[in-house]
Write a protein that holds these residues in place. Sequence first.
Motif, PDB file in Angstrom:
ATOM      1  N   LEU A 130       0.827  -1.211   0.000  1.00 48.93           N
ATOM      2  CA  LEU A 130       0.000   0.000   0.000  1.00 48.93           C
ATOM      3  C   LEU A 130       0.859   1.259   0.000  1.00 48.93           C
ATOM      4  N   VAL A 131       1.915   1.277   0.811  1.00 48.07           N
ATOM      5  CA  VAL A 131       2.784   2.449   0.884  1.00 48.07           C
ATOM      6  C   VAL A 131       3.469   2.693  -0.461  1.00 48.07           C
ATOM      7  N   ALA A 132       3.938   1.623  -1.100  1.00 43.81           N
ATOM      8  CA  ALA A 132       4.602   1.760  -2.400  1.00 43.81           C
ATOM      9  C   ALA A 132       3.640   2.297  -3.454  1.00 43.81           C
ATOM     10  N   VAL A 133       2.414   1.781  -3.468  1.00 43.06           N
ATOM     11  CA  VAL A 133       1.414   2.226  -4.443  1.00 43.06           C
ATOM     12  C   VAL A 133       1.049   3.691  -4.217  1.00 43.06           C
ATOM     13  N   THR A 134       0.811   4.068  -2.969  1.00 44.02           N
ATOM     14  CA  THR A 134       0.397   5.440  -2.668  1.00 44.02           C
ATOM     15  C   THR A 134       1.506   6.433  -2.984  1.00 44.02           C
ATOM     16  N   LEU A 135       2.762   6.067  -2.716  1.00 40.65           N
ATOM     17  CA  LEU A 135       3.878   6.941  -3.068  1.00 40.65           C
ATOM     18  C   LEU A 135       3.985   7.114  -4.577  1.00 40.65           C
TER      19      LEU A 135
END
Length: 260
Positions: free
Chosen positions: A167-172
């Motif tokens: 999720l963090v990778a996608v949102t960044l």
Amino acid sequence: MRNFIILFKKEMKEGARSGKWVWLPIVLMVIGISQPLTNFYMPQILEMAGNLPEGAVIEIPMPSGEEVLIGTLSQYGTIGTLLFVLAMMNVISHERQTGALAFVMMRPVSAFQYMASKYVAQLCILLISLAASYILTWYYTNILFDHVAWTLMLASLAVYSLWIVFLVAVTLFVGTLLRSSGGIAGVSVVFLSVISLLTTLLPKYMEWSPGNLRAEASNILLEGEWGSSATLVSLSTLALSVLFFGLAVYMFKKFERFGE
């Protein structure tokens, strides 16, 4: 490495100033402990609600401790995902709007160091908040329901935590493409929802999908062991996380013209 540490410390301080270290763990804890408390006191809640025939007896099968934790993971998968994205949507856009990003670009900082500091810092905040909530929920579950071994609890937490990594990778990545905080949140939530929906609709072709992480964490609680499918899903999630982070670094360097 020195630049990364400085940027990482800045991100952690920013998280404290924005209150993210306070409101996110508290909200997740409330979501978490509401699951065992609601399940345990459901008969009393229904009785107090009224509108029942006179002499009616409410008998609701008491769930096992594992089932309560599975229900908690389901809450994290819906409400929790939304909270995580909302907590991250301003990570890049805020610095663009305030001009702080231009100040950072004047320093000898690479796009990778900049993005890596944000990725690691946000991951720390989100994972610590998730762990605090899940462990507290496990504690109340052991008191009110059957005992769940701490090893199973930690194993299920480790598997589900990979969803946060993804999720963090996608949102960044989305944050490097869009400048509006609302747009970043909306696109990220829609993308993650589509992944989960396709995983449900096409289970045969989506065995590798990160959307299976919650199911794999639930299987660990029920079966008490790490299955081969959990390994496949975990490895694919890590690979996709690396891919989206790499794309985030590339697009950020391209749009912000780092190194020129």
